[in-house]
Design an enzyme around this catalytic site. Sequence first.
Site, short mmCIF file in Angstrom:
data_model
loop_
_atom_site.label_atom_id
_atom_site.label_comp_id
_atom_site.label_asym_id
_atom_site.label_seq_id
_atom_site.Cartn_x
_atom_site.Cartn_y
_atom_site.Cartn_z
N HIS A 30 0.61 -49.02 -109.84
CA HIS A 30 0.03 -50.13 -109.10
C HIS A 30 -0.06 -49.81 -107.62
CE1 HIS A 30 0.26 -52.77 -112.62
NE2 HIS A 30 1.26 -51.97 -112.93
N LYS A 38 15.19 -25.67 -87.94
CA LYS A 38 16.56 -25.67 -87.42
C LYS A 38 16.60 -25.01 -86.04
CE LYS A 38 19.00 -25.26 -91.84
NZ LYS A 38 19.74 -24.34 -92.68
N GLU A 95 10.95 -25.59 -102.32
CA GLU A 95 11.64 -24.60 -101.50
C GLU A 95 11.57 -23.20 -102.12
OE1 GLU A 95 15.11 -26.13 -98.52
OE2 GLU A 95 15.82 -25.48 -100.46
O1 PA5 Z 1 18.55 -24.87 -101.61
C1 PA5 Z 1 19.08 -24.53 -100.55
O2 PA5 Z 1 19.60 -23.43 -100.42
C2 PA5 Z 1 19.13 -25.48 -99.38
O3 PA5 Z 1 18.48 -26.66 -99.68
C3 PA5 Z 1 20.58 -25.79 -99.02
O4 PA5 Z 1 21.22 -26.32 -100.12
C4 PA5 Z 1 20.66 -26.77 -97.85
O5 PA5 Z 1 19.97 -26.27 -96.75
C5 PA5 Z 1 22.13 -27.01 -97.47
O6 PA5 Z 1 22.76 -25.81 -97.15
P1 PA5 Z 1 24.32 -25.71 -97.05
O7 PA5 Z 1 24.89 -25.92 -98.39
O8 PA5 Z 1 24.57 -24.32 -96.54
O9 PA5 Z 1 24.77 -26.77 -96.09
#
Ligand code: PA5
Length: 406
Positions: free
Chosen positions: A276, A390, A255
């Site tokens: 394996h 989303k 990410e």
């Molecule tokens: O690293 C990040 O920012 C994302 O993976 C968020 O943690 C994830 O989308 C969850 O978001 P939130 O804590 O707002 O529900």
Amino acid sequence: MLKFSYPNAISQYTIPTLPNIDYYIDCPLDQLIEIEKIASEINTNANVLLVIGVGGSFLGARAVIDACTPYFRTNNGLQVLYAGNNMSGTYLKQLITYLDTKEVYVNVISKSGKTMEPALTFRVIKEYIERRYKDKSRHRIIVTTDRENGPLKQIAIKEGYRQLIIPIDIGGRYSVFTPAGLLPIAAAGIDIHMFLHGAKHARLDFSNDNIQNAAFQYAFTRYDLYNQGYSMELLASFEPRLNKLHEWWKQLFGESEGKEHKGLYPSTVNYSTDLHAIGQFIQDGSRIMFETLLHFKELEEDIAIPFTLEDIDQLNYLGGSSMNQINATSKDGVALAHALGGVPVLKIELPKLDAYNVGYLMFFFMKACVISATLLQVNPFDQPGVEAYKQKMNELLQENIVTKTN
Ligand code: PA5
């Protein structure tokens, strides 16, 4: 402390200025005391803590809890379960059936407070807890969210839930040292002081003042391999309880780096299981990857291989050796074989698998990740690509294509 090695490690790169952040590892003492108080209350009144969250809001805690909990039992009798990281109705329904037989506390974690998976799950679980615990339900729900904003914050205020705060400048995948990670970790019986202590030592060892340190070397080396045409990094380890640490690492790098059509694809393997299976491809398939072997030298328990009189399976030559010794030797064998097969093998080694070293390692990875993203000239802290899915999902849901069930 942490040893990084690769025969052609790169020790110099010119990098733009790095952001100077510390990922909240100096969590104030009053917050730590509050977290430990709630953790102790959970242990007194419940045998299950249900953590509701997705992505960075649960992966860090889960990684630490799995890495620092023995196989087949808990540290303190409390089972930590997870929800809100998928949208399976079957999972949720069967989870509730299971919870019926347990005493339950809930920690719902969402920084934005509006992510679909945890929000939907919390709606269902909130109703369940209220039905089950009636006027006591308020005490059984702890909310971890932003200080001021978001629907979860509003629900917490309206219902009078206890709240822990995720600092505004810390994104989900960098939040394991904040209350988002610390409450579930403490409830699971893991020493959060040792965990933070490890991170603080890592901050000293991997400071920006000395780019010869292991975090920079690892980031420089993977960047160099990326520039040589490798498109994938495989994180590999030899201990099954590190599976979730792999998941956390995958999210952290995926990410943070994977944007603007750049970045190494982060993937993980668990050895010897995967030797394996996908091991064939790693040894012999398309030459697209390099591998990072993660190894903790000292593990808390071990078992010796017995001798047998007949030696029918011809394994007496290993009699008296310990399983962990054999596992460590298999690691060295893998490194040699994969290098010969054309896979560059990097190594990260830590002295012991415990809360201190896991905290140390997670800080190391966060720091290396920010350096790596900076080298790629992408922003390590946003995730614009996640928003695209989303938005499309919301459009479809608004169009009401979901068949309503009773
Ligand atoms: O690293 C990040 O920012 C994302 O993976 C968020 O943690 C994830 O989308 C969850 O978001 P939130 O804590 O707002 O529900």
